[in-house]
Design an enzyme around this catalytic site. Structure first.
Site, PDB file in Angstrom:
ATOM      1  N   HIS A 100      -2.224  -5.436   1.592  1.00  0.00           N
ATOM      2  CA  HIS A 100      -3.520  -6.099   1.403  1.00  0.00           C
ATOM      3  C   HIS A 100      -3.251  -7.538   0.986  1.00  0.00           C
ATOM      4  O   HIS A 100      -2.297  -7.795   0.245  1.00  0.00           O
ATOM      5  CB  HIS A 100      -4.338  -5.419   0.298  1.00  0.00           C
ATOM      6  CG  HIS A 100      -5.490  -6.268  -0.184  1.00  0.00           C
ATOM      7  ND1 HIS A 100      -6.708  -6.265   0.453  1.00  0.00           N
ATOM      8  CD2 HIS A 100      -5.573  -7.194  -1.185  1.00  0.00           C
ATOM      9  CE1 HIS A 100      -7.508  -7.142  -0.160  1.00  0.00           C
ATOM     10  NE2 HIS A 100      -6.846  -7.717  -1.148  1.00  0.00           N
ATOM     11  N   TYR A 149     -12.342  -2.162  -3.728  1.00  0.00           N
ATOM     12  CA  TYR A 149     -12.822  -2.345  -2.358  1.00  0.00           C
ATOM     13  C   TYR A 149     -14.351  -2.235  -2.259  1.00  0.00           C
ATOM     14  O   TYR A 149     -14.877  -1.944  -1.185  1.00  0.00           O
ATOM     15  CB  TYR A 149     -12.170  -1.312  -1.429  1.00  0.00           C
ATOM     16  CG  TYR A 149     -10.808  -1.723  -0.899  1.00  0.00           C
ATOM     17  CD1 TYR A 149     -10.657  -2.856  -0.097  1.00  0.00           C
ATOM     18  CD2 TYR A 149      -9.671  -0.967  -1.158  1.00  0.00           C
ATOM     19  CE1 TYR A 149      -9.419  -3.223   0.409  1.00  0.00           C
ATOM     20  CE2 TYR A 149      -8.428  -1.334  -0.656  1.00  0.00           C
ATOM     21  CZ  TYR A 149      -8.309  -2.468   0.132  1.00  0.00           C
ATOM     22  OH  TYR A 149      -7.074  -2.832   0.646  1.00  0.00           O
ATOM     23  N   LYS A 203       0.817  -1.218   0.000  1.00  0.00           N
ATOM     24  CA  LYS A 203       0.000   0.000   0.000  1.00  0.00           C
ATOM     25  C   LYS A 203       0.856   1.277   0.000  1.00  0.00           C
ATOM     26  O   LYS A 203       2.067   1.226   0.273  1.00  0.00           O
ATOM     27  CB  LYS A 203      -0.933  -0.030   1.218  1.00  0.00           C
ATOM     28  CG  LYS A 203      -1.965  -1.173   1.170  1.00  0.00           C
ATOM     29  CD  LYS A 203      -2.913  -1.106   2.368  1.00  0.00           C
ATOM     30  CE  LYS A 203      -3.963  -2.197   2.311  1.00  0.00           C
ATOM     31  NZ  LYS A 203      -4.914  -2.118   3.455  1.00  0.00           N
ATOM     32  N   PHE A 254     -15.378   3.590   6.985  1.00  0.00           N
ATOM     33  CA  PHE A 254     -14.037   4.017   6.578  1.00  0.00           C
ATOM     34  C   PHE A 254     -13.809   3.924   5.067  1.00  0.00           C
ATOM     35  O   PHE A 254     -12.706   4.157   4.582  1.00  0.00           O
ATOM     36  CB  PHE A 254     -12.975   3.197   7.314  1.00  0.00           C
ATOM     37  CG  PHE A 254     -13.106   1.700   7.143  1.00  0.00           C
ATOM     38  CD1 PHE A 254     -12.649   1.070   6.001  1.00  0.00           C
ATOM     39  CD2 PHE A 254     -13.696   0.933   8.137  1.00  0.00           C
ATOM     40  CE1 PHE A 254     -12.775  -0.295   5.832  1.00  0.00           C
ATOM     41  CE2 PHE A 254     -13.824  -0.439   7.978  1.00  0.00           C
ATOM     42  CZ  PHE A 254     -13.357  -1.056   6.826  1.00  0.00           C
ATOM     43  N   GLU A 302      -9.737 -10.776  -7.528  1.00  0.00           N
ATOM     44  CA  GLU A 302      -8.763  -9.697  -7.314  1.00  0.00           C
ATOM     45  C   GLU A 302      -7.569  -9.824  -8.268  1.00  0.00           C
ATOM     46  O   GLU A 302      -7.057  -8.821  -8.764  1.00  0.00           O
ATOM     47  CB  GLU A 302      -8.309  -9.687  -5.854  1.00  0.00           C
ATOM     48  CG  GLU A 302      -9.426  -9.254  -4.913  1.00  0.00           C
ATOM     49  CD  GLU A 302      -9.026  -9.240  -3.445  1.00  0.00           C
ATOM     50  OE1 GLU A 302      -9.880  -8.889  -2.622  1.00  0.00           O
ATOM     51  OE2 GLU A 302      -7.872  -9.587  -3.121  1.00  0.00           O
ATOM     52  N   ASN A 340      -2.008   0.342   6.735  1.00  0.00           N
ATOM     53  CA  ASN A 340      -1.420  -0.876   7.313  1.00  0.00           C
ATOM     54  C   ASN A 340      -0.580  -1.673   6.313  1.00  0.00           C
ATOM     55  O   ASN A 340      -0.451  -2.887   6.440  1.00  0.00           O
ATOM     56  CB  ASN A 340      -2.511  -1.725   7.975  1.00  0.00           C
ATOM     57  CG  ASN A 340      -3.598  -2.141   7.001  1.00  0.00           C
ATOM     58  OD1 ASN A 340      -3.512  -1.846   5.819  1.00  0.00           O
ATOM     59  ND2 ASN A 340      -4.606  -2.837   7.495  1.00  0.00           N
ATOM     60  N   ARG A 388      -1.734 -14.179   4.761  1.00  0.00           N
ATOM     61  CA  ARG A 388      -2.415 -13.426   5.828  1.00  0.00           C
ATOM     62  C   ARG A 388      -1.681 -13.585   7.160  1.00  0.00           C
ATOM     63  O   ARG A 388      -1.662 -12.665   7.982  1.00  0.00           O
ATOM     64  CB  ARG A 388      -3.886 -13.827   5.899  1.00  0.00           C
ATOM     65  CG  ARG A 388      -4.646 -13.313   4.649  1.00  0.00           C
ATOM     66  CD  ARG A 388      -6.118 -13.520   4.702  1.00  0.00           C
ATOM     67  NE  ARG A 388      -6.776 -12.737   5.726  1.00  0.00           N
ATOM     68  CZ  ARG A 388      -7.216 -11.480   5.578  1.00  0.00           C
ATOM     69  NH1 ARG A 388      -7.036 -10.847   4.444  1.00  0.00           N
ATOM     70  NH2 ARG A 388      -7.841 -10.871   6.551  1.00  0.00           N
ATOM     71  N   ARG A 433       2.697  -6.185   9.325  1.00  0.00           N
ATOM     72  CA  ARG A 433       1.968  -5.064   9.920  1.00  0.00           C
ATOM     73  C   ARG A 433       2.530  -4.681  11.291  1.00  0.00           C
ATOM     74  O   ARG A 433       2.572  -3.492  11.639  1.00  0.00           O
ATOM     75  CB  ARG A 433       0.471  -5.396   9.983  1.00  0.00           C
ATOM     76  CG  ARG A 433      -0.188  -5.241   8.602  1.00  0.00           C
ATOM     77  CD  ARG A 433      -1.543  -5.861   8.547  1.00  0.00           C
ATOM     78  NE  ARG A 433      -2.295  -5.459   7.341  1.00  0.00           N
ATOM     79  CZ  ARG A 433      -3.426  -6.022   6.971  1.00  0.00           C
ATOM     80  NH1 ARG A 433      -3.964  -7.010   7.690  1.00  0.00           N
ATOM     81  NH2 ARG A 433      -4.054  -5.616   5.884  1.00  0.00           N
ATOM     82  N   THR A 452      -5.206  -6.904  10.990  1.00  0.00           N
ATOM     83  CA  THR A 452      -5.522  -5.629  10.331  1.00  0.00           C
ATOM     84  C   THR A 452      -4.974  -4.433  11.116  1.00  0.00           C
ATOM     85  O   THR A 452      -4.366  -3.531  10.543  1.00  0.00           O
ATOM     86  CB  THR A 452      -7.054  -5.476  10.185  1.00  0.00           C
ATOM     87  OG1 THR A 452      -7.570  -6.657   9.565  1.00  0.00           O
ATOM     88  CG2 THR A 452      -7.420  -4.260   9.350  1.00  0.00           C
TER      89      THR A 452
END
Ligand code: IDP
Length: 140
Positions: free
Chosen positions: A117, A51, A11, A59, A128, A114, A87, A104, A93
């Site tokens: 993704h 998203y 990100k 948010f 995706e 964070n 993950r 993270r 998150t």
């Protein structure tokens, strides 16, 4: 266990701090292979489509603004149970809840900014990956 593919995004908070290489090292150390990768700058509308599942969340607007605030690196990771493994390497998150050694925990700035993704299921991974890459760009 099966070989899977998952969509990962580094990100804007992380590309801004020049962390792409450090984050990629975490993936590779975990046995995930980067079989496709490109650096792009999303528009807010493109981030919104990606998203869309979060459109009703409070948010959402902030998330789309953030994802369009700078370059991102979109990538496809491949490996045994790649979705769950990615993950695990990403961590929770909210970086305050992320296990030590995760991306993270080490790099994220906040629950919104964070750093990474990762797809959360095989169906979402397929959608995706197809959002960003053609089949010809996946070089396993
Ligand atoms: P995930 O990225 O760990 O799968 P999700 O709940 O699917 O988490 O949320 C998607 C993204 O939305 C998060 O990675 C984060 O960037 C952002 N987000 C989630 N919760 C909040 C929040 O409470 N405030 C701001 N942004 C959030």
């Amino acid at each position: 266990m099966a070989t899977e593919r998952t969509l990962s995004i580094i990100k804007p908070d992380a590309t801004k701090r020049n962390l792409t290489g450090k984050i990629n090292a975490k993936f590779e150390e975990a046995g995930l292979r980067i079989i496709a990768q490109k650096r792009i700058h999303l528009t807010k509308a493109q981030a919104g489509t990606f998203y869309a599942v979060h459109a009703e969340r409070p948010f959402y607007d902030e998330l789309c603004e953030f994802m369009a605030s700078g370059p991102v690196v979109v990538q496809v990771l491949e490996g045994e149970s790649a979705i769950a493994k990615n993950r695990e390497v990403m961590g929770a998150t909210n970086p305050a809840d992320a296990a030590q050694g995760t991306i993270r925990a080490e790099f994220a700035e906040s629950v919104g900014e964070n750093s990474v993704h990762g797809s959360d299921a095989p169906e979402t991974a397929a959608v995706e990956i197809a959002y960003f890459f053609s089949g010809l760009e996946l070089v396993g």
